[in-house]
Scaffold this motif. Structure first.
Motif, PDB file in Angstrom:
ATOM      1  N   SER A 149      45.318  40.782  50.117  1.00 44.13           N
ATOM      2  CA  SER A 149      45.132  40.914  51.570  1.00 44.13           C
ATOM      3  C   SER A 149      44.821  42.356  51.962  1.00 44.13           C
ATOM      4  O   SER A 149      44.049  42.596  52.881  1.00 44.13           O
ATOM      5  N   TRP A 150      45.368  43.334  51.262  1.00 48.57           N
ATOM      6  CA  TRP A 150      45.100  44.725  51.619  1.00 48.57           C
ATOM      7  C   TRP A 150      43.655  45.101  51.293  1.00 48.57           C
ATOM      8  O   TRP A 150      43.047  45.916  51.982  1.00 48.57           O
ATOM      9  N   GLN A 163      41.420  44.098  54.116  1.00 49.82           N
ATOM     10  CA  GLN A 163      41.519  45.037  55.233  1.00 49.82           C
ATOM     11  C   GLN A 163      40.691  46.290  54.951  1.00 49.82           C
ATOM     12  O   GLN A 163      40.053  46.835  55.852  1.00 49.82           O
TER      13      GLN A 163
END
Length: 75
Positions: A23-24, A27
């Motif tokens: 998920s990072w 981003q």
């Protein structure tokens, strides 16, 4: 047919790569895309106006101006 097969392989390569991200990292990609958008679209609109279109009405005049600026040394 061979081109289509190559394009499918390329698509599958990128799709599998982006699908397995953390998920990072998504981003980070979002930040990178946002930054590129700001650099290429927003800054161009405000800081690099189309100087030649506002000063000259046709392509011949614009071309003459560019050639004059390129060939005449600055004093």
């Amino acid at each position: 047919m061979k081109l289509l097969l190559s394009l499918k392989k390329i698509w599958k390569f990128y799709y599998e790569g982006f699908a397995g991200q953390k998920s990072w990292s998504r981003q980070v990609w979002l930040i990178i895309i946002l930054k590129l958008f700001i650099m290429f679209f927003v800054l161009k609109l405000f800081f690099f106006p189309n100087f030649l279109k506002t000063k000259y009405t046709n392509d011949k005049d614009r071309g003459d101006y560019v050639i004059e600026q390129l060939t005449n040394p600055k004093k």
